[in-house]
Design a protein around this motif. Sequence first.
Motif, PDB file in Angstrom:
ATOM      1  N   LEU A   1      -5.805 -31.664  -7.533  1.00 36.66           N
ATOM      2  CA  LEU A   1      -7.196 -32.027  -7.854  1.00 36.66           C
ATOM      3  C   LEU A   1      -8.091 -30.792  -7.863  1.00 36.66           C
ATOM      4  CD1 LEU A   1      -7.525 -35.309  -5.755  1.00 36.66           C
ATOM      5  CD2 LEU A   1      -7.403 -35.121  -8.253  1.00 36.66           C
ATOM      6  N   ILE A   2      -7.905 -29.915  -6.883  1.00 33.43           N
ATOM      7  CA  ILE A   2      -8.674 -28.663  -6.850  1.00 33.43           C
ATOM      8  C   ILE A   2      -8.356 -27.823  -8.073  1.00 33.43           C
ATOM      9  CG2 ILE A   2      -8.974 -26.481  -5.615  1.00 33.43           C
ATOM     10  CD1 ILE A   2      -8.482 -28.044  -3.010  1.00 33.43           C
ATOM     11  N   SER A   3      -7.072 -27.757  -8.425  1.00 32.46           N
ATOM     12  CA  SER A   3      -6.628 -26.926  -9.539  1.00 32.46           C
ATOM     13  C   SER A   3      -7.180 -27.415 -10.874  1.00 32.46           C
ATOM     14  CB  SER A   3      -5.097 -26.895  -9.581  1.00 32.46           C
ATOM     15  OG  SER A   3      -4.628 -26.091 -10.641  1.00 32.46           O
ATOM     16  N   THR A   4      -7.006 -28.705 -11.173  1.00 35.53           N
ATOM     17  CA  THR A   4      -7.454 -29.221 -12.469  1.00 35.53           C
ATOM     18  C   THR A   4      -8.970 -29.157 -12.610  1.00 35.53           C
ATOM     19  OG1 THR A   4      -7.321 -31.452 -11.513  1.00 35.53           O
ATOM     20  CG2 THR A   4      -5.478 -30.730 -12.881  1.00 35.53           C
ATOM     21  N   SER A   5      -9.698 -29.456 -11.544  1.00 32.54           N
ATOM     22  CA  SER A   5     -11.161 -29.361 -11.622  1.00 32.54           C
ATOM     23  C   SER A   5     -11.612 -27.912 -11.753  1.00 32.54           C
ATOM     24  CB  SER A   5     -11.801 -30.007 -10.382  1.00 32.54           C
ATOM     25  OG  SER A   5     -11.344 -29.379  -9.193  1.00 32.54           O
ATOM     26  N   GLY A   6     -10.947 -27.003 -11.024  1.00 31.05           N
ATOM     27  CA  GLY A   6     -11.296 -25.586 -11.111  1.00 31.05           C
ATOM     28  C   GLY A   6     -11.010 -24.999 -12.479  1.00 31.05           C
ATOM     29  N   VAL A   7      -9.878 -25.375 -13.070  1.00 28.36           N
ATOM     30  CA  VAL A   7      -9.534 -24.892 -14.404  1.00 28.36           C
ATOM     31  C   VAL A   7     -10.518 -25.435 -15.440  1.00 28.36           C
ATOM     32  CG1 VAL A   7      -7.792 -24.991 -16.227  1.00 28.36           C
ATOM     33  CG2 VAL A   7      -7.098 -24.515 -13.891  1.00 28.36           C
ATOM     34  N   SER A   8     -10.882 -26.708 -15.314  1.00 26.31           N
ATOM     35  CA  SER A   8     -11.849 -27.299 -16.241  1.00 26.31           C
ATOM     36  C   SER A   8     -13.192 -26.588 -16.165  1.00 26.31           C
ATOM     37  CB  SER A   8     -12.026 -28.788 -15.920  1.00 26.31           C
ATOM     38  OG  SER A   8     -12.913 -29.392 -16.823  1.00 26.31           O
ATOM     39  N   LEU A   9     -13.662 -26.327 -14.949  1.00 28.31           N
ATOM     40  CA  LEU A   9     -14.933 -25.615 -14.774  1.00 28.31           C
ATOM     41  C   LEU A   9     -14.864 -24.201 -15.341  1.00 28.31           C
ATOM     42  CD1 LEU A   9     -17.771 -25.311 -13.549  1.00 28.31           C
ATOM     43  CD2 LEU A   9     -16.662 -24.665 -11.385  1.00 28.31           C
ATOM     44  N   SER A  10     -13.774 -23.504 -15.087  1.00 31.76           N
ATOM     45  CA  SER A  10     -13.648 -22.128 -15.577  1.00 31.76           C
ATOM     46  C   SER A  10     -13.606 -22.077 -17.103  1.00 31.76           C
ATOM     47  CB  SER A  10     -12.392 -21.465 -14.993  1.00 31.76           C
ATOM     48  OG  SER A  10     -11.222 -22.146 -15.400  1.00 31.76           O
ATOM     49  N   CYS A  11     -13.008 -23.089 -17.748  1.00 36.77           N
ATOM     50  CA  CYS A  11     -13.003 -23.142 -19.214  1.00 36.77           C
ATOM     51  C   CYS A  11     -14.432 -23.261 -19.756  1.00 36.77           C
ATOM     52  CB  CYS A  11     -12.165 -24.325 -19.698  1.00 36.77           C
ATOM     53  SG  CYS A  11     -10.379 -24.118 -19.518  1.00 36.77           S
ATOM     54  N   VAL A  12     -15.238 -24.089 -19.103  1.00 37.26           N
ATOM     55  CA  VAL A  12     -16.634 -24.228 -19.516  1.00 37.26           C
ATOM     56  C   VAL A  12     -17.378 -22.906 -19.345  1.00 37.26           C
ATOM     57  CG1 VAL A  12     -18.826 -25.386 -19.004  1.00 37.26           C
ATOM     58  CG2 VAL A  12     -16.693 -26.693 -19.012  1.00 37.26           C
ATOM     59  N   LEU A  13     -17.131 -22.220 -18.243  1.00 38.36           N
ATOM     60  CA  LEU A  13     -17.802 -20.946 -17.988  1.00 38.36           C
ATOM     61  C   LEU A  13     -17.380 -19.863 -18.983  1.00 38.36           C
ATOM     62  CD1 LEU A  13     -17.683 -20.837 -14.066  1.00 38.36           C
ATOM     63  CD2 LEU A  13     -19.629 -21.390 -15.541  1.00 38.36           C
ATOM     64  N   VAL A  14     -16.110 -19.889 -19.392  1.00 35.03           N
ATOM     65  CA  VAL A  14     -15.658 -18.941 -20.417  1.00 35.03           C
ATOM     66  C   VAL A  14     -16.429 -19.162 -21.718  1.00 35.03           C
ATOM     67  CG1 VAL A  14     -13.732 -18.249 -21.892  1.00 35.03           C
ATOM     68  CG2 VAL A  14     -13.352 -18.581 -19.458  1.00 35.03           C
ATOM     69  N   VAL A  15     -16.586 -20.420 -22.093  1.00 36.85           N
ATOM     70  CA  VAL A  15     -17.327 -20.753 -23.309  1.00 36.85           C
ATOM     71  C   VAL A  15     -18.776 -20.283 -23.201  1.00 36.85           C
ATOM     72  CG1 VAL A  15     -18.208 -22.635 -24.741  1.00 36.85           C
ATOM     73  CG2 VAL A  15     -15.846 -22.695 -23.909  1.00 36.85           C
ATOM     74  N   ILE A  16     -19.412 -20.539 -22.060  1.00 36.54           N
ATOM     75  CA  ILE A  16     -20.801 -20.094 -21.860  1.00 36.54           C
ATOM     76  C   ILE A  16     -20.901 -18.582 -21.927  1.00 36.54           C
ATOM     77  CG2 ILE A  16     -22.705 -20.006 -20.200  1.00 36.54           C
ATOM     78  CD1 ILE A  16     -21.806 -22.753 -19.188  1.00 36.54           C
ATOM     79  N   GLY A  17     -19.980 -17.894 -21.272  1.00 39.82           N
ATOM     80  CA  GLY A  17     -19.991 -16.434 -21.278  1.00 39.82           C
ATOM     81  C   GLY A  17     -19.819 -15.845 -22.666  1.00 39.82           C
ATOM     82  N   ARG A  18     -18.944 -16.457 -23.472  1.00 37.63           N
ATOM     83  CA  ARG A  18     -18.694 -15.927 -24.817  1.00 37.63           C
ATOM     84  C   ARG A  18     -19.833 -16.271 -25.776  1.00 37.63           C
ATOM     85  NH1 ARG A  18     -12.748 -16.705 -27.065  1.00 37.63           N
ATOM     86  NH2 ARG A  18     -13.643 -15.207 -28.537  1.00 37.63           N
ATOM     87  N   THR A  19     -20.339 -17.497 -25.709  1.00 37.92           N
ATOM     88  CA  THR A  19     -21.417 -17.883 -26.632  1.00 37.92           C
ATOM     89  C   THR A  19     -22.726 -17.171 -26.309  1.00 37.92           C
ATOM     90  OG1 THR A  19     -21.864 -19.814 -25.240  1.00 37.92           O
ATOM     91  CG2 THR A  19     -20.454 -20.145 -27.161  1.00 37.92           C
ATOM     92  N   CYS A  20     -22.973 -16.905 -25.032  1.00 33.49           N
ATOM     93  CA  CYS A  20     -24.207 -16.202 -24.626  1.00 33.49           C
ATOM     94  C   CYS A  20     -24.010 -14.695 -24.559  1.00 33.49           C
ATOM     95  CB  CYS A  20     -24.681 -16.723 -23.270  1.00 33.49           C
ATOM     96  SG  CYS A  20     -25.112 -18.479 -23.265  1.00 33.49           S
TER      97      CYS A  20
END
Length: 392
Positions: free
Chosen positions: A238-257
């Motif tokens: 549960l920690i892993s899947t939620s952490g990976v999901s959050l990090s994917c969103v942050l990668v998108v934010i970092g690249r788009t911004c």
Amino acid sequence: MLQLTVEIGIFLSQLFATILVDVPNWRILFGLSGAISLIQLIWLPFMPESPKYLVMKGRIEEGAKALQFLRPNCNITKEFDNLLESCSAANDSRHCNHAVSSTTDSELFADSNSESNVSIADKREKLKAVSIHSVSVSNRRTSIGLLNIVKGETPDVIWHMLFCTMFLMGFQQWTGAKGIVFYSTEILVKVFNLSEAQLRKTPNEAQWMTIGLAAAGIAAVFASMNLIDRLGRRRLLLISTSGVSLSCVLVVIGRTCNVAPLAVAAMFLFKLAYGLGMAPIPWLAASEMLPYYALGTLSGIASALNWMMIFIIGLVFPLLAKALDNYLFLPFAALNFSAFLVVFLFVPETKGRHISEILHLHGKRLHVVCSLSRWRRNKHQDHGFQETDESL
């Protein structure tokens, strides 16, 4: 250990690839892989058979010698004692008790209060006594093939455990982790906006970060090895899947911004979260969730499924990268969040449980497990089972 060696291999390959990237040095990298395979080929004939396999076949002494070979200069008494108990529970499950009706589990192995008074030699002799009756049953059960499993012709109902095992092994690659392993340098080149002149310099900034990501994967698996028996498999997933999901969103934010530090930090968070749960735990799922008689067949299918997903994601990832560009990790964020929900609803905790207990609790069709523990705890304590709370 399997995932740790995989992560170490990824790290070494990234490191050597950076050094041997130029022509004709890249040929040496391929040669190193062949040398490692040759060492394995020479060494494997000297490795013993699996101790658990030998015990399940009634070859108790051979099993003890094999375990001692794998644990040189160590006292294997406690570990072999636990192995005998788990194999006895597998051989003498509720579906073959009639074959050994004269020797029950409680007779074969004393309870935890008297266990210390029974020597491992005594337990070996008792297991040998019932092995005349149970090994033939065990051999028949180990011959169960895929067709029998699909038809439901198994001593236990294993559909739920089968679903959990196949889901974890199949989805592992759809976290996006292999996309980062295969294409991290290409992604980081875009994140850092490296020029042609900077790319010609090796190692460049993107390559160093790729090596760092591989090192983070090793650190995460080490952390998982220390936490898996404290927090449990389910909680780490549960920690892993939620952490990976959050990090994917942050990668998108970092690249788009166009915030390179955020994108890079998110990729490191991705590797750490992945290494904590979704990297090592799926490889444990089959051995901890499936009965021995179906383990050989289904673990092979699960491994094949995993490799098939690696092949597919290797083909699909560059197409997605071209089509989605900065939003590449958005679908992986959604997939990992979906995996979080599946784990929360369906994947049971297996820490400290015998396969007989797993089958007792979950030997049925697909069902929700997140709320089972509260109302079943008292009931199963009466049967000698210690229920672990599966809800967060």
